[in-house]
Design an enzyme around this catalytic site. Structure first.
Site, PDB file in Angstrom:
ATOM      1  N   ARG A  51       0.841  -1.164   0.247  1.00 22.08           N
ATOM      2  CA  ARG A  51       0.031  -0.229  -0.070  1.00 22.08           C
ATOM      3  C   ARG A  51       0.858   1.215   0.020  1.00 22.08           C
ATOM      4  O   ARG A  51       0.476   2.228  -0.813  1.00 22.08           O
ATOM      5  CB  ARG A  51      -0.787   0.051   1.263  1.00 22.08           C
ATOM      6  CG  ARG A  51      -2.238  -0.271   1.067  1.00 22.08           C
ATOM      7  CD  ARG A  51      -2.619  -1.099   2.341  1.00 22.08           C
ATOM      8  NE  ARG A  51      -1.892  -2.092   2.977  1.00 22.08           N
ATOM      9  CZ  ARG A  51      -2.129  -3.189   2.363  1.00 22.08           C
ATOM     10  NH1 ARG A  51      -2.975  -3.729   1.610  1.00 22.08           N
ATOM     11  NH2 ARG A  51      -1.030  -4.275   2.673  1.00 22.08           N
ATOM     12  N   THR A  52       1.748   1.504   0.913  1.00 19.98           N
ATOM     13  CA  THR A  52       2.579   2.653   0.959  1.00 19.98           C
ATOM     14  C   THR A  52       3.149   3.133  -0.257  1.00 19.98           C
ATOM     15  O   THR A  52       2.994   3.991  -0.736  1.00 19.98           O
ATOM     16  CB  THR A  52       3.424   2.481   2.305  1.00 19.98           C
ATOM     17  OG1 THR A  52       2.781   2.077   3.409  1.00 19.98           O
ATOM     18  CG2 THR A  52       4.005   4.075   2.416  1.00 19.98           C
ATOM     19  N   LYS A  80      25.724  -2.984  -1.046  1.00 16.85           N
ATOM     20  CA  LYS A  80      27.283  -2.852  -0.866  1.00 16.85           C
ATOM     21  C   LYS A  80      27.790  -2.035   0.019  1.00 16.85           C
ATOM     22  O   LYS A  80      29.053  -1.709  -0.055  1.00 16.85           O
ATOM     23  CB  LYS A  80      27.587  -1.894  -2.356  1.00 16.85           C
ATOM     24  CG  LYS A  80      27.183  -2.545  -3.715  1.00 16.85           C
ATOM     25  CD  LYS A  80      27.688  -1.577  -4.865  1.00 16.85           C
ATOM     26  CE  LYS A  80      27.015  -1.842  -6.264  1.00 16.85           C
ATOM     27  NZ  LYS A  80      27.377  -0.972  -7.171  1.00 16.85           N
ATOM     28  N   ARG A 101      11.344   4.111   3.242  1.00 14.44           N
ATOM     29  CA  ARG A 101      10.963   3.155   4.460  1.00 14.44           C
ATOM     30  C   ARG A 101      12.220   2.368   4.828  1.00 14.44           C
ATOM     31  O   ARG A 101      12.854   1.987   3.846  1.00 14.44           O
ATOM     32  CB  ARG A 101       9.730   2.267   3.916  1.00 14.44           C
ATOM     33  CG  ARG A 101       9.710   0.865   4.712  1.00 14.44           C
ATOM     34  CD  ARG A 101       8.289   0.134   4.373  1.00 14.44           C
ATOM     35  NE  ARG A 101       6.957   0.642   4.818  1.00 14.44           N
ATOM     36  CZ  ARG A 101       6.041   0.326   4.966  1.00 14.44           C
ATOM     37  NH1 ARG A 101       5.936  -0.963   4.705  1.00 14.44           N
ATOM     38  NH2 ARG A 101       4.833   1.005   5.268  1.00 14.44           N
ATOM     39  N   HIS A 129       5.094   6.111  11.764  1.00 20.31           N
ATOM     40  CA  HIS A 129       4.665   5.776  10.138  1.00 20.31           C
ATOM     41  C   HIS A 129       3.573   6.859   9.925  1.00 20.31           C
ATOM     42  O   HIS A 129       2.218   6.692   9.931  1.00 20.31           O
ATOM     43  CB  HIS A 129       3.945   4.283  10.086  1.00 20.31           C
ATOM     44  CG  HIS A 129       3.475   3.975   8.525  1.00 20.31           C
ATOM     45  ND1 HIS A 129       3.676   4.910   7.697  1.00 20.31           N
ATOM     46  CD2 HIS A 129       3.341   2.743   8.035  1.00 20.31           C
ATOM     47  CE1 HIS A 129       3.031   4.271   6.533  1.00 20.31           C
ATOM     48  NE2 HIS A 129       3.266   2.921   6.882  1.00 20.31           N
TER      49      HIS A 129
END
Ligand code: NCD
Length: 307
Positions: A51-52, A80, A101, A129
């Site tokens: 969703r986000t 890396k 995120r 959030h």
């Protein structure tokens, strides 16, 4: 540079402006369809998301802008060993705004301190959030007409559930709030949230393990998933995962105008038999999240002088 890292970065007045813009977008989508022409959103997702990430992408496309980014840490230079700070500086050369995120709490803040473009926290570990909170706030606003004098029950994983922490912070600024915390003992709301938010603002709250007995009091029921990925061992997760399963039976004593929210994804916490109940708001919440992200992108790009 203005970013959104914690929901408290925005005043209640600014949140209301975002709600007003989102409502206007819902009414007049065509007016907004070209607002971000030539602007680019970078989605830097070091953790899974449906969703986000997709709602940020849909939001930017619906504003006429473009999107670039990655959806897994191991497809980026993080694999890396690149630092979040260096990645933020790099992406600032390509994009106008970042949504990040990350599994580590505070990573989006580090990005914001190093980027020369606005950064949006799209979820950091078990911490915050804020853009899910924007979706939650628009849902509550449209269902209840405002935020005052609400009794809000939070149920499930209140320890690791970052959406809970952000929504409690946001609601703590409105009059007449009462909070009911329903969780297994092991998954109680962290004491820092109780101290810094609930106690600091003298918000009445109770903690219980029993959802049914408190049900008749609630105006909003915010269900959450037990956050498997934050557990140290699988056994604990398996023991706790089905602590609360909302069924039509359990709603018998609920208010007729209860609003049932869930940030999704749902695992078992809400029976699908409830999906057709008019009190189920969780799929509307998904849609509202897109409109609030559109409003947020517009606000931050404007403040950054990029619109
Ligand atoms: C939430 C999250 O990522 O914290 N999901 C979402 O963004 N809607 C809730 C969850 O994963 O349980």
């Amino acid at each position: 540079m203005r970013s959104l890292i914690d929901i408290l970065d925005f005043s209640p007045e600014e949140l209301q402006e975002l709600i007003d813009t989102a409502n206007d977008i819902i009414e007049h989508p065509a007016f907004y369809s070209d607002k971000c022409r030539g602007r680019k959103l970078a989605t830097l997702f070091y953790e899974p998301s449906t969703r986000t990430r997709l709602s940020f992408e849909a939001a930017m496309y619906e504003l006429g802008g473009n999107v670039l980014g990655f959806s897994e840490a191991n497809s980026s230079s993080a694999a890396k060993g690149e630092s979040v700070a260096d990645t933020a500086k790099t992406v600032s050369c390509y994009a106008d705004i970042i949504a990040m995120r990350h599994p580590k709490e505070g990573a989006p803040l580090v990005a914001a301190m190093n980027a020369s473009i606005p950064v949006i926290n799209a979820g950091d570990g078990g911490h915050n959030h804020p853009t899910q909170t924007l979706a939650d706030l628009l849902t509550i606003y449209r269902e209840k007409g405002g935020f005052e004098n609400l009794t809000v029950g939070f149920c499930g994983d209140l320890k690791f559930g970052r959406t809970v922490h952000s929504l409690i912070s946001a609601l703590s600024r409105y009059k007449g709030l009462k909070v009911v915390l329903i969780s297994p003992v092991e998954l109680k709301l962290p004491s820092y949230v109780k101290k810094e938010v609930l106690a600091a603002r003298s918000i009445p709250y109770i903690q219980t393990t029993d959802l049914e007995s408190i049900m008749p009091e609630l105006d909003i029921l915010y269900m959450t998933r037990v956050q498997r990925e934050r557990f140290f061992n699988e056994e604990d997760y398996l023991r706790l995962k089905d602590s609360y399963i909302l069924t039509p039976e359990k709603l018998k004593n609920a208010k007729q105008d209860l609003a049932i929210l869930h940030p999704l994804p749902r695992v078992n916490e809400i029976s699908v038999a409830i999906d057709d109940d008019p009190r189920a708001c969780y799929f509307k919440q998904v849609l509202y999240g897109k409109y609030m992200r559109m409003a947020l992108i517009l606000k931050l790009l404007k403040e950054a002088g990029r619109l």
